[in-house]
Design an enzyme around this catalytic site. Sequence first.
Site, mmCIF file in Angstrom:
data_model
loop_
_atom_site.group_PDB
_atom_site.id
_atom_site.type_symbol
_atom_site.label_atom_id
_atom_site.label_comp_id
_atom_site.label_asym_id
_atom_site.label_seq_id
_atom_site.Cartn_x
_atom_site.Cartn_y
_atom_site.Cartn_z
ATOM 1 N N ARG A 47 9.430 5.953 -3.402
ATOM 2 C CA ARG A 47 9.698 6.895 -4.493
ATOM 3 C C ARG A 47 11.153 7.341 -4.479
ATOM 4 O O ARG A 47 11.690 7.607 -3.407
ATOM 5 C CB ARG A 47 8.871 8.166 -4.327
ATOM 6 C CG ARG A 47 7.403 7.982 -4.345
ATOM 7 C CD ARG A 47 6.726 9.338 -4.495
ATOM 8 N NE ARG A 47 5.298 9.182 -4.308
ATOM 9 C CZ ARG A 47 4.645 9.639 -3.250
ATOM 10 N NH1 ARG A 47 5.285 10.313 -2.322
ATOM 11 N NH2 ARG A 47 3.348 9.426 -3.140
ATOM 12 N N ASP A 64 -11.737 2.320 1.904
ATOM 13 C CA ASP A 64 -11.516 3.731 2.186
ATOM 14 C C ASP A 64 -12.809 4.473 1.868
ATOM 15 O O ASP A 64 -13.711 3.926 1.221
ATOM 16 C CB ASP A 64 -10.364 4.271 1.325
ATOM 17 C CG ASP A 64 -9.002 3.990 1.946
ATOM 18 O OD1 ASP A 64 -8.930 3.934 3.186
ATOM 19 O OD2 ASP A 64 -8.023 3.824 1.197
ATOM 20 N N ARG A 77 0.827 -1.218 0.000
ATOM 21 C CA ARG A 77 0.000 0.000 0.000
ATOM 22 C C ARG A 77 0.857 1.262 0.000
ATOM 23 O O ARG A 77 0.427 2.310 -0.438
ATOM 24 C CB ARG A 77 -0.832 0.045 1.299
ATOM 25 C CG ARG A 77 -2.092 -0.747 1.299
ATOM 26 C CD ARG A 77 -2.664 -0.764 2.719
ATOM 27 N NE ARG A 77 -3.124 0.534 3.185
ATOM 28 C CZ ARG A 77 -4.394 0.907 3.264
ATOM 29 N NH1 ARG A 77 -5.326 0.065 2.876
ATOM 30 N NH2 ARG A 77 -4.734 2.075 3.726
ATOM 31 N N ARG A 112 -9.147 -6.136 13.823
ATOM 32 C CA ARG A 112 -8.185 -5.488 14.720
ATOM 33 C C ARG A 112 -8.899 -4.281 15.289
ATOM 34 O O ARG A 112 -9.661 -3.610 14.582
ATOM 35 C CB ARG A 112 -6.939 -5.002 13.966
ATOM 36 C CG ARG A 112 -5.931 -6.039 13.646
ATOM 37 C CD ARG A 112 -5.290 -6.704 14.822
ATOM 38 N NE ARG A 112 -4.322 -5.843 15.522
ATOM 39 C CZ ARG A 112 -3.805 -6.168 16.692
ATOM 40 N NH1 ARG A 112 -4.164 -7.278 17.327
ATOM 41 N NH2 ARG A 112 -2.913 -5.359 17.261
ATOM 42 N N TYR A 162 -11.990 -3.774 3.864
ATOM 43 C CA TYR A 162 -11.328 -2.551 4.278
ATOM 44 C C TYR A 162 -11.506 -1.506 3.175
ATOM 45 O O TYR A 162 -10.668 -1.354 2.300
ATOM 46 C CB TYR A 162 -9.841 -2.761 4.594
ATOM 47 C CG TYR A 162 -9.293 -1.463 5.150
ATOM 48 C CD1 TYR A 162 -9.466 -1.160 6.484
ATOM 49 C CD2 TYR A 162 -8.734 -0.509 4.331
ATOM 50 C CE1 TYR A 162 -9.064 0.063 6.993
ATOM 51 C CE2 TYR A 162 -8.337 0.722 4.831
ATOM 52 C CZ TYR A 162 -8.508 0.990 6.155
ATOM 53 O OH TYR A 162 -8.133 2.208 6.658
ATOM 54 N N ARG A 212 0.835 5.629 16.904
ATOM 55 C CA ARG A 212 1.039 6.988 16.389
ATOM 56 C C ARG A 212 0.313 8.009 17.253
ATOM 57 O O ARG A 212 -0.562 7.649 18.047
ATOM 58 C CB ARG A 212 0.607 7.106 14.934
ATOM 59 C CG ARG A 212 -0.813 6.661 14.674
ATOM 60 C CD ARG A 212 -1.109 6.647 13.181
ATOM 61 N NE ARG A 212 -2.478 6.210 12.944
ATOM 62 C CZ ARG A 212 -3.032 6.058 11.754
ATOM 63 N NH1 ARG A 212 -2.337 6.306 10.670
ATOM 64 N NH2 ARG A 212 -4.282 5.664 11.629
ATOM 65 N N GLU A 223 -2.764 6.431 19.553
ATOM 66 C CA GLU A 223 -3.480 5.248 19.046
ATOM 67 C C GLU A 223 -2.788 3.974 19.490
ATOM 68 O O GLU A 223 -1.607 3.777 19.194
ATOM 69 C CB GLU A 223 -3.504 5.266 17.523
ATOM 70 C CG GLU A 223 -4.553 6.187 16.968
ATOM 71 C CD GLU A 223 -4.676 6.052 15.455
ATOM 72 O OE1 GLU A 223 -5.020 7.045 14.831
ATOM 73 O OE2 GLU A 223 -4.406 4.952 14.917
#
Length: 366
Positions: A175, A349, A171, A248, A347, A279, A299
């Site tokens: 770069r 988005d 995912r 989860r 899942y 995070r 989190e």
Amino acid sequence: MYDYLIVGAGLYGAVFAHEATKRGKTCLVIEKRGHIAGNIYTENIEGINVHKYGAHIFHTSDRGIWGYINGFAEFNNYVNQPVARYKNECYNLPFNMNTFTKMWPDVFTPDEAKKRIEEERRESYKENPANLEEQAINLVGKTIYEKLIKGYTGKQWGRACTELPAFIIKRLPVRFIFDNNYFNDRYQGIPIGGYTAVVEKMLEGCEVRLNTDFFDDKENYLACAKTVVYTGAIDRFYDYRFGALEYRSVRFETEVLDTDNFQGNAVINYTDTETPFTRIIEHKHFEFGTQPKTVISREYSSAWKLGDEPYYPVNDEKNGKLYLQYKELADKEPRVIFGGRLGQYKYYDMHNVIREALNEAHRQLD
Ligand code: FAD
Ligand code: UDP
């Protein structure tokens, strides 16, 4: 008798309800929580829109979806550029030239970065990576794997990288340019004024009942409309007859702090193993806030048990098979449509959810 009963006032339910109402259908929306908007719910605290169920950044490459959502709010020009904190070091994400030049002080150019990664993976290169560890080392080499992936992924999924499928890490962009944009999508932003206002606008003209659980009166609710759009958990609809699907879960520890800028960025990932949370989100930075105080959420990723808030579907073989058993039953329901991330155990988005809901509305209503 309503045309549609919509179970769940999340994004899927709200888009469907909006489309049906627009076409003159009568809708009743019931929601078991005390608020609308499902997991994209934002609550205003100290003038800051706090993402109560986790940070949500809207991103899509679909121009139609971008146009659609912009009909409900003006979006700002936020670009997600999370930072990884590993012990006393900070790195840009996703993995790009900013990360590589900081990680290896003798690397300055894309060729040098590629060469370094090549050297690092030479010892352990696998033609067909069998797990996340092998995949990650192939992509970015051992140092970045050890510092930025191993600990974070272990905490996030509660399992070692050697026990996780390779695709999870795919995912993330890798770069060889200096570009910290976390997403490759063409369009990105945060709705000015928060997501709750977006969903409120979608639900204008619909009857909405909060604190109302479908299962408290299932038979009557099924009988009150010609068609039911169900966006709750599919296994719950069938009383978990084949067993419970796994998720989860995430626990959020939210604090108001008496400082105007706690961490200088909306998202900082803690990628070491020792820090117990994955995070910290500082919500005001999603909207370039200048309030005197700030709100942060730590989190903690956690195992899920029945009764907990389900967040991420576990897309492994076992759960995939179980879902198909439920789907077989669902496909035979003439009057019930199963939609959204819980109804379809996917899942999704936000842009996927909107696309799915619009497609279903088109099938049903046009
Ligand atoms: P939900 O929002 O879950 O809505 C379902 C609703 O149904 C809920 O309100 C629930 O209370 C209600 N309900 C369930 N059962 C019943 C019942 N029995 N009776 C009445 N009501 C019921 N997507 C992005 O595009 N960008 C992101 O950055 C992003 N970040 C995320 C971060 C986290 C931590 C998580 C978990 C998800 C993230 N997502 C993100 C995905 C996004 O949250 C989903 O795409 C979207 O919220 C799904 O909408 P939904 O309507 O399918 O589900
Ligand atoms: N990941 C990581 N380190 C990071 C961020 C992400 O190793 O700092 C890995 C982790 O395995 C995670 C995956 O990349 O599950 C996908 O990350 P993403 O941010 O897309 O996860 P999300 O929370 O959106 O599912």
